[in-house]
Write a protein that holds these residues in place. Structure first.
Motif, mmCIF file in Angstrom:
data_model
loop_
_atom_site.group_PDB
_atom_site.id
_atom_site.type_symbol
_atom_site.label_atom_id
_atom_site.label_comp_id
_atom_site.label_asym_id
_atom_site.label_seq_id
_atom_site.Cartn_x
_atom_site.Cartn_y
_atom_site.Cartn_z
ATOM 1 N N PHE A 28 5.897 1.992 0.084
ATOM 2 C CA PHE A 28 4.857 1.297 0.840
ATOM 3 C C PHE A 28 4.886 1.789 2.287
ATOM 4 C CE2 PHE A 28 5.492 -2.461 -2.248
ATOM 5 C CZ PHE A 28 4.686 -1.824 -3.177
ATOM 6 N N VAL A 29 3.717 1.910 2.880
ATOM 7 C CA VAL A 29 3.569 2.516 4.206
ATOM 8 C C VAL A 29 4.509 1.863 5.240
ATOM 9 C CG1 VAL A 29 1.951 2.991 6.083
ATOM 10 C CG2 VAL A 29 1.173 3.112 3.703
ATOM 11 N N LEU A 70 -7.889 -3.084 2.390
ATOM 12 C CA LEU A 70 -6.676 -2.378 1.951
ATOM 13 C C LEU A 70 -5.424 -3.241 2.170
ATOM 14 C CD1 LEU A 70 -5.850 0.448 0.818
ATOM 15 C CD2 LEU A 70 -5.251 1.077 3.154
ATOM 16 N N GLY A 120 -2.977 -4.608 -0.714
ATOM 17 C CA GLY A 120 -1.529 -4.400 -0.646
ATOM 18 C C GLY A 120 -0.790 -5.715 -0.835
ATOM 19 N N VAL A 174 0.860 -1.186 0.000
ATOM 20 C CA VAL A 174 0.000 0.000 0.000
ATOM 21 C C VAL A 174 0.894 1.233 0.000
ATOM 22 C CG1 VAL A 174 -1.744 1.318 1.266
ATOM 23 C CG2 VAL A 174 -1.849 -1.182 1.209
ATOM 24 N N LYS A 175 0.773 2.036 -1.037
ATOM 25 C CA LYS A 175 1.627 3.211 -1.128
ATOM 26 C C LYS A 175 1.179 4.281 -0.133
ATOM 27 C CE LYS A 175 3.057 2.429 -5.824
ATOM 28 N NZ LYS A 175 2.693 2.620 -7.212
ATOM 29 N N GLN A 191 -0.538 -6.740 -4.380
ATOM 30 C CA GLN A 191 -0.005 -5.694 -5.255
ATOM 31 C C GLN A 191 1.007 -6.207 -6.292
ATOM 32 O OE1 GLN A 191 3.044 -4.013 -5.354
ATOM 33 N NE2 GLN A 191 2.393 -2.242 -6.547
#
Lengths: 244, 468
Positions: free
Chosen positions: A140-141, B434, B438, A96-97, B441
């Motif tokens: 990514f977070v 989410l 991810g 997740v960016k 991805q």
């Protein structure tokens, strides 16, 4: 009053021992309060309980946000009312960016008031101001972030998401003095924009750079002493024993 | 579940639940016997060599024992499967000539629109045969052949015979033998030397009959120095009896060619999906498998690459999604033969609502594959305590001059991650969705943009229906 904590008692779900043993705290709108206390005194628990971490259970007392009790609200509902917590050790979300998370969160909190393009350029300028490259948004977070990057990332989120009350849980730990100054300046900026602050720390170091209205000394699940910035320096000179 | 959410859910399901009331032209009876195999061949008007191939395959099938591993197949009664259902439509290259009901179904799936926007060619199979196949004129002129196997049998018999069931012979396993006897429809793709196909080609497989079996065969030949991306998509409405899909794919990547094979499998949850996918890469060739397994009741598929030529490369990226009642047994197989060959496997699985994901992999570096390099990474994500996840990666290295890396990880979504995201205003469901997005991805980024959106939507839907 943006936040009013009354006789708050809380423990970990499934355990007996109280961690919060009757916390009293009032923060007026626009003020910045600091809570100082030794390690293991339950400061982070207070932050987590205000944010509604389901790991903890409130057994007595109340938390009022803008006059209303929030005890029965879920974490996301509290966030939507305007409370935000920055984490001491923020979690990694692989794939997740950073900007993806922030844009999703922004829409949840503020709706469609700005275009994607406006939001993105705002994000870019916040990131540059804190001294991070724009590519930071594509990462990514928290994945592979250095300690300093994690803390800065939390501050970027706070500036962008514009909460009414921001709780900073040990935002200063692990930062060198230059990074600390930078982060503190950003926090002052957030305050100037109208956000009330609750800064949790066990060093007085950050107070040298921070615009602070009130300092509380927190020991063993309670606020033991309150005063102005000078109280922090007194604690630094004499240790927490002055409050015991 | 709240009523409103339930209705929303049903509405979304509907979009995927495409039932077609098209009467078939030929529907052979269920039951497996030599006569039936012969009739399929007759119905297709095949030359003798293909009839013989079918009959020989059937004999092999009868002798083979059922594999003792993989998914539980006790509910699969092969004698009850209807093996050949010919749609009442002739194969065409204009959508207007496709019968209305069938055309509408493909329109719901967005296929003609995708063709106009971003594909170089499209094939559409309904039940046992292709009803539509079209490729851009420019590519035809360059010598690219994109058709079904039946047409290839008629028009390119020499080329086809050289490759058809050579990489996956009927003797390979019981289901390969059955496939050899019953195959119908599928794709024949030939890309001539040096031709780089700028947009992906896609075949879409739709299933319209309860109790039927689909046995499409795919042969792809990427000749020297060519480049192509091929997408395979499949779906079917759900029936209350078992359906069977045994697709077989053979990919030949010649010297210096690059081939990317994308699969988006979204069969209905009553489908036994037993696929065989195999590629052989010659010198300097690059083979990429990208697979998404979402649907089906039980799946077994392990895309394999044989790195025959020196310096050839294999990449294998996959995501499996096992929801309630599903057992998704997927994996990969890479065999290094040439020198300095390289391979990577990134296999990810998600188990949710009691689903079971099983990763099974073989990486073999033979003695001749000196200086080879391989990494295998398999990761399982379990969304709740009801679900299961297993990994069995087997690695064999037969020379001392190769470099092998391996990582296997099975994890759960951490409560802290959810709390972190919820503190940013996301609901629990949005947080989980989410995190799952991810997690997949690496697969999403391999897909064309439109498919990436579709995949994300599919994941949201699956997560929502399993948790919500």
């Amino acid at each position: 009053m943006i936040l009013k904590v009354e006789n708050l008692k809380a423990k970990i779900v499934g355990e007996e021992k109280l961690i919060l043993k009757g916390v009293e705290l009032e923060i007026a709108e626009g003020e910045a309060h600091v809570i100082m206390g030794p390690n293991g005194s339950g400061k982070s628990t207070l932050a987590n309980v205000i944010m509604g971490n389901p790991k903890y259970e409130v057994v007595d007392g109340d938390i009022r946000f803008l006059g209303e009790s929030i005890l029965n609200l879920r974490t996301d509902e509290r966030a939507q009312r305007g409370i935000m917590l920055t984490f001491q050790n923020p979690y990694e979300i692989e794939g997740v960016k950073f900007d993806q998370l922030l844009l999703t969160a922004y829409r949840k909190l503020h709706g469609e008031d700005k275009t994607f393009f406006q939001l993105h350029s705002e994000l870019k300028s916040i990131v540059s101001e804190i001294g991070l490259p724009v590519e930071f948004l594509e990462r990514f977070v928290n994945l592979g972030f250095s300690g300093g990057e994690r803390k800065k990332g939390e501050i970027v989120q706070a500036r962008f998401l514009k909460p009414k009350l921001l709780i900073l849980d040990e935002i200063d730990s692990g930062l060198d003095v230059d990074a600390l100054r930078l982060v503190a300046n950003q926090i002052n900026e957030i305050k100037r924009a109208g956000t009330s602050l609750l800064v949790i720390t066990h060093y007085s170091r950050i107070l040298n750079f921070l615009d602070v209205d009130r300092v509380h000394v927190y020991i063993d699940g309670r606020i033991a002493l309150s005063g102005d910035k000078n109280l922090a320096y007194k604690v630094e000179a004499d240790g927490y024993s002055i409050a015991r | 579940m709240e009523l409103q959410k339930l209705l929303y859910e049903l509405k979304k399901r509907e979009e995927f639940d495409i039932k077609v009331n098209a009467k078939p032209a030929i529907k052979l009876p269920a039951g497996l016997n030599k006569k039936l195999v012969y009739e399929i061949s007759k119905a297709k008007g095949e030359p003798d060599w293909m009839t013989q191939h079918r009959l020989r395959s059937f004999e092999i099938f009868e002798k083979w024992h059922d594999p003792t591993w993989g998914v539980d197949r006790s509910e699969l009664e092969l004698s009850k499967i209807v093996p050949y259902i010919k749609p009442d439509a002739k194969k065409t290259n204009t959508w207007d000539e496709v019968p209305e009901e069938i055309k509408q179904a493909f329109e719901k799936l967005g296929i003609p629109e995708a063709e106009r926007k971003y594909l170089a060619g499209v094939g559409a199979q309904f039940d046992s045969e292709m009803v539509y196949k079209n490729i851009k004129e420019e590519l035809k002129k360059l010598g690219v052949i994109f058709t079904d196997i039946e047409t290839a049998v008629r028009e390119y018999p020499d080329l086809l015979r050289e490759y058809f069931m050579k990489l996956v012979p009927p003797t390979d396993n019981r289901y390969a033998a059955l496939h050899g006897a019953l195959w119908s429809g599928g794709t024949f793709l030939y890309v001539p030397k040096g031709v780089k196909v700028p947009l992906p080609l896609q075949s879409y497989f739709l299933f319209g009959n309860p109790g039927g079996g689909q046995f499409e065969h795919t042969v792809i030949i990427a000749d020297e120095g060519s480049e192509v991306t091929y997408i395979e998509g499949c779906t079917a409405p759900k029936y209350d009896i078992v359906n069977l899909h045994i697709g077989t794919v053979e990919v030949y990547v010649k010297r210096g060619a690059r081939l990317k094979y994308l699969t988006m499998q979204n069969w209905s949850k009553n489908m036994f999906n037993l696929e065989i996918k195999r590629a052989i890469a010659e010198e300097d060739a690059v083979m990429t498998w990208v697979s998404g397994s979402f649907g089906s009741y039980k799946t077994m598929v392990y895309p394999a690459t044989i790195l025959k030529g020196d310096n050839s490369v294999s990449e294998n990226v996959s995501i499996s999604f096992a929801g309630p009642g599903q057992h998704i047994d997927t994996g990969s197989k890479v065999i290094h033969i040439g020198r300095n060959t390289r391979s990577t496997v990134d296999a990810r699985s998600i188990s949710i609502g009691g689903g079971w994901s099983f990763y099974r992999g073989l990486l073999k570096i033979t003695e001749s594959a000196k200086g080879s390099k391989a990494t295998v990474s398999c990761t399982g994500l379990m969304i709740d305590n009801k679900s299961k996840s297993d990994t069995v990666p087997i690695i064999e290295v037969h020379n001392s001059d190769s470099d092998v890396g391996h990582e296997a990880k099975i994890g759960r979504i951490k409560d802290e991650q959810i709390f972190y995201l919820m503190s940013r205003g996301l609901s629990e469901l949005e947080a989980k969705s989410l995190i799952v997005k991810g997690f997949i991805q690496p697969v999403v980024q391999e897909l064309p943009f439109e498919y990436a959106i579709e995949l994300n939507r599919l994941v949201e839907m699956e997560v929502e229906s399993s948790i919500g």
